[in-house]
Design an enzyme around this catalytic site. Structure first.
Site, mmCIF file in Angstrom:
data_model
loop_
_atom_site.group_PDB
_atom_site.id
_atom_site.type_symbol
_atom_site.label_atom_id
_atom_site.label_comp_id
_atom_site.label_asym_id
_atom_site.label_seq_id
_atom_site.Cartn_x
_atom_site.Cartn_y
_atom_site.Cartn_z
ATOM 1 N N GLY A 72 -0.501 -16.684 8.333
ATOM 2 C CA GLY A 72 -1.569 -16.658 7.342
ATOM 3 C C GLY A 72 -1.051 -16.539 5.921
ATOM 4 O O GLY A 72 -1.558 -17.197 4.999
ATOM 5 N N THR A 73 -0.044 -15.716 5.722
ATOM 6 C CA THR A 73 0.476 -15.507 4.363
ATOM 7 C C THR A 73 1.015 -16.817 3.799
ATOM 8 O O THR A 73 0.724 -17.182 2.652
ATOM 9 C CB THR A 73 1.589 -14.433 4.390
ATOM 10 O OG1 THR A 73 1.022 -13.218 4.894
ATOM 11 C CG2 THR A 73 2.163 -14.185 2.999
ATOM 12 N N ASN B 221 -10.817 -8.891 6.319
ATOM 13 C CA ASN B 221 -10.016 -8.261 7.362
ATOM 14 C C ASN B 221 -10.361 -6.793 7.572
ATOM 15 O O ASN B 221 -10.165 -6.252 8.655
ATOM 16 C CB ASN B 221 -8.526 -8.383 7.050
ATOM 17 C CG ASN B 221 -8.206 -8.139 5.606
ATOM 18 O OD1 ASN B 221 -8.723 -8.805 4.707
ATOM 19 N ND2 ASN B 221 -7.366 -7.153 5.343
ATOM 20 N N THR C 203 12.346 -27.070 10.500
ATOM 21 C CA THR C 203 12.179 -27.402 11.920
ATOM 22 C C THR C 203 11.000 -26.619 12.502
ATOM 23 O O THR C 203 10.886 -25.413 12.287
ATOM 24 C CB THR C 203 13.480 -27.057 12.688
ATOM 25 O OG1 THR C 203 14.525 -27.835 12.100
ATOM 26 C CG2 THR C 203 13.374 -27.370 14.169
ATOM 27 N N CYS D 263 -0.695 -3.558 6.409
ATOM 28 C CA CYS D 263 0.406 -3.330 5.477
ATOM 29 C C CYS D 263 0.142 -2.134 4.577
ATOM 30 O O CYS D 263 1.050 -1.617 3.950
ATOM 31 C CB CYS D 263 0.650 -4.584 4.638
ATOM 32 S SG CYS D 263 -0.832 -5.186 3.858
HETATM 33 N N1 PLP Z 1 -5.378 -13.210 5.431
HETATM 34 C C1 PLP Z 1 -6.072 -12.270 6.080
HETATM 35 C C2 PLP Z 1 -7.546 -12.170 5.872
HETATM 36 C C3 PLP Z 1 -5.418 -11.381 6.945
HETATM 37 O O1 PLP Z 1 -6.111 -10.447 7.589
HETATM 38 C C4 PLP Z 1 -4.012 -11.504 7.101
HETATM 39 C C5 PLP Z 1 -3.272 -10.537 7.948
HETATM 40 O O2 PLP Z 1 -3.685 -9.416 8.129
HETATM 41 C C6 PLP Z 1 -3.347 -12.514 6.418
HETATM 42 C C7 PLP Z 1 -4.056 -13.346 5.589
HETATM 43 C C8 PLP Z 1 -1.873 -12.709 6.587
HETATM 44 O O3 PLP Z 1 -1.598 -13.311 7.826
HETATM 45 P P1 PLP Z 1 -0.142 -13.211 8.495
HETATM 46 O O4 PLP Z 1 -0.009 -11.810 8.987
HETATM 47 O O5 PLP Z 1 -0.166 -14.220 9.589
HETATM 48 O O6 PLP Z 1 0.835 -13.552 7.435
#
Ligand code: PLP
Length: 389
Positions: free
Chosen positions: A71-72, A147, A233, A322
């Protein structure tokens, strides 16, 4: 010790079916998906099947799916991939740090960022979005589901505003995917992020939907992987896992399992509110994803409750994973205008596919008494907690 996991917004366990789908790609099917020989063709086919499955979950075509590390990365690619110095970006105050900190970085390189407020339910105001638009606005990034609270934003409406203004629209759907149906065409977004480990696939894999015809600048420079949108890759086992998880998610939404989850969440929420005075659901007035509830327990320290519950076998969280252990209260709850003490006294419970009614019973047996004991230890706490047996 019996353990119950209600922290699925932090990460979800890999489902057995997902693990089985991935297994061959750690062993006999090891090829580099870019190789032209048999081994490469085998893994290429698996990657492309997974791309189809993700596209099916999101309502797009396979060529619009870019695999990433999570996600990041998806959020960063969508945000940094379209803007340059002199542009203006609109986002919201309750975004994940993957978006907010990416936007902070943009400010350092000459991009102006408007951060929209939210109301006490955690919702943006569509008039604020319209008012924030400027001739130099390039991108709007507003998340689909939060989240911490699970609150769903009116992304379809934001999509319409963006389309009318001819501005790009990205939505972070990391916490919406597999919980509510997603249709990128209906949302009208140009990019949408998802993450494997939030939908019972492994950690370290994700995807970004990028609308056909929108050119995105890659974050990494290297080979021409992912149609030159993401060099490196491919993580074949991870991608296969994401594809299988996407398939299972689509099937479970079609079977209406999201409604079962919403009913379990409602039982948990109502059970806690009925047994614990001075508690309330953050974002209760808004539409939320079915698996998440964020509850404040007045006169307690959220971190202490998380630790006390963990010692008894229940895993929950104070919010974004986090930020666990951090002293700052949740930026999401503060943006929703909770008092600092209330934000600090809030706990997130998030259900997953593996959650059972027995898990909810376990939480309902544990939480009221644990809150009561912590309150007894709190010098500030005066009133009595009513515990219904
Ligand atoms: N976006 C949201 C809404 C999230 O809850 C999170 C992770 O908690 C992320 C992005 C980041 O995802 P990832 O942990 O796969 O990098």
């Amino acid at each position: 010790m019996h353990r119950v996991y209600l922290d699925n917004n932090a990460t979800t366990p890999v489902l057995p079916e997902v693990f089985e789908a991935m297994r061959p790609y750690f062993g006999e099917s090891f090829g580099n998906a870019s190789s032209i020989h048999h081994h490469g063709q085998e893994t290429r086919a698996a990657v492309e099947d997974a791309r189809e499955a993700v596209a099916d979950l999101l309502g797009c075509s396979a060529s619009e799916v870019v695999f990433t590390s999570g996600g990041t990365e998806s959020d960063n690619l969508a945000i940094a991939g379209w803007v340059a110095a002199g542009d203006h970006v609109i986002t919201s105050s309750i975004e994940h740090h993957a978006v907010l900190h990416a936007c902070k970085h943009l400010e350092k390189i000459g991009i102006d960022v408007t951060v929209l407020p939210v109301d006490s339910h955690g919702l943006i105001d569509l008039d604020d979005v319209r008012r924030a638009l400027r001739p130099d606005t390039k991108l709007i990034s507003v998340m689909m589901a939060n989240n911490e609270t699970g609150v769903l934003q009116p992304v379809d409406e934001v999509g319409k505003i963006a389309a009318e203004a001819q501005v790009l629209f990205h939505t972070d759907a990391v916490q919406a995917a597999a919980k509510v149906p997603i249709d990128v065409r209906r949302i009208g977004c140009d990019a949408l992020s998802i993450s494997g480990h939030k939908i019972h696939a492994p950690q370290g894999v994700g995807a970004l939907y990028v609308k056909k015809g929108t050119r995105i600048q890659p974050l990494f420079h290297g080979g021409r992987h992912e149609r030159s949108r993401r060099a490196g890759t491919e993580n074949v086992p991870g991608i296969v896992g994401l594809g299988r998880a996407a398939q299972l998610a689509k099937e479970s939404i079609e079977r209406g399992e999201d409604k079962k989850m919403a009913a379990m969440r409602a039982r948990l929420e109502q059970g806690i509110l009925a047994q614990v005075d001075g508690s309330g659901v953050n974002g209760a007035g808004a539409t939320r994803v079915p698996n998440t509830t964020n509850i404040h327990f007045d006169h307690i320290e959220g971190e202490s409750l998380v630790i006390a519950l963990d010692l008894k076998g229940l895993a929950v969280s104070t919010g974004a994973a986090c930020s666990s252990g951090a002293i700052e209260p949740s930026h999401v709850l503060i943006a929703m205008r909770l008092r600092t003490e209330q934000a600090r006294a809030s706990i997130r419970f998030s259900l997953g596919k593996q959650t059972t009614e027995a898990d909810i019973d376990f939480a309902l047996r544990l939480v009221p008494g644990t809150v009561a004991r912590l309150r007894e230890l709190s010098p500030k706490y005066k009133s009595q907690v009513k515990v219904v047996s």
